[in-house]
Design an enzyme around this catalytic site. Structure first.
Site, mmCIF file in Angstrom:
data_model
loop_
_atom_site.group_PDB
_atom_site.id
_atom_site.type_symbol
_atom_site.label_atom_id
_atom_site.label_comp_id
_atom_site.label_asym_id
_atom_site.label_seq_id
_atom_site.Cartn_x
_atom_site.Cartn_y
_atom_site.Cartn_z
ATOM 1 N N ASP A 8 0.751 -1.154 0.030
ATOM 2 C CA ASP A 8 -0.044 -0.070 0.127
ATOM 3 C C ASP A 8 0.995 1.219 0.095
ATOM 4 O OD1 ASP A 8 -2.937 1.079 0.336
ATOM 5 O OD2 ASP A 8 -2.001 2.100 1.856
ATOM 6 N N HIS A 153 -5.861 7.070 7.109
ATOM 7 C CA HIS A 153 -5.002 6.031 5.904
ATOM 8 C C HIS A 153 -3.797 6.088 6.191
ATOM 9 C CE1 HIS A 153 -8.571 4.731 3.430
ATOM 10 N NE2 HIS A 153 -9.222 5.746 3.673
#
Length: 232
Positions: A8, A153
């Site tokens: 990610d 996030h």
């Protein structure tokens, strides 16, 4: 065992060719869908400002990132490629992460990671749940994966969540449970057969003939029913 890398990233925006850059990258090693505990993670100085919209998403300010290693530095680019090796890379909406990673690799004068090596969990989710919300958050809620550790996030926490989602999408947990149950059942059955032999059908009576005669006489004298005579 099948080695894969769950990846990610966090960025300053959506389009690398418009000058947006990576600011965080995390990669977790998994084997047969389960984390091995090995990981690569770093923050990156994007050498530019941080748009307010992007900072609201991941909470990384330009001040925080200033002085962090650049992607082209050996401790980032070379170390990342060494960690990934030749393994497939699993990412959610893989085209986004692939575009940024390959753009940064190109700026560093390094070869990119070709598209066939990327596994897109968003595409997997859309095939399994057509017409439904298939964001990482939505999949975590659908699979009952806790989001309690995540306030914003972040590449590392999102990679951990994605590893759990990928396991569910591939049926790893169910497959592992099924194999365990089957193996245990076979082991018990083999043990019983070897220790005691085949079970007779029907089982031999435990009472003696004299005991059965005495019981029949007791029933006839006590109950005095013609119905019982048919069963004796």
């Amino acid at each position: 065992m099948a080695r894969e890398i769950v990846l990610d990233t966090e960025t300053t925006g959506f389009e690398p060719h418009l000058g947006h850059r990576l600011v965080e990258i995390a990669a977790l090693e998994i084997e047969d869908f389960l984390p091995t505990g090995k990981s690569f993670h770093t923050y990156i100085d994007p050498e530019r400002d941080m748009p307010a919209d992007a900072e609201r998403v991941h909470g990384l300010s330009a001040a925080f990132l200033r002085g962090k290693p650049r992607f082209a530095d050996p401790e980032v680019a070379s170390a990342f490629l060494d960690f990934v090796g030749e393994a497939p890379i699993v990412a959610h909406n893989a085209a986004f992460d692939r575009a940024f990673v390959n753009w940064e690799l190109g700026l560093a004068g390094l070869p990119d990671i070709p598209e066939p090596r990327w596994v897109d969990t968003l595409a997997l989710a859309r095939r399994r749940f057509p017409g439904m919300q298939n964001s990482l958050d939505a999949l975590c809620k659908r699979f009952k994966i806790s989001l309690s550790e995540r306030e914003k996030h972040g590449a590392l926490i999102d990679a951990r969540l994605l590893a759990s989602v990928y396991l569910e999408l591939c049926g790893g947990r169910e497959r592992g449970l099924e194999l365990t149950v089957v193996a245990s059942t076979w082991a018990v059955a083999d043990q019983v057969a070897s220790d005691y032999g085949a079970r007779p059908r029907p089982l031999a009576p435990r009472s003696t003939e004299a005991e059965r005669d005495a019981h029949a006489e007791f029933v006839l004298k006590t109950v005095k029913s013609e119905l019982w005579k048919a069963w004796l």
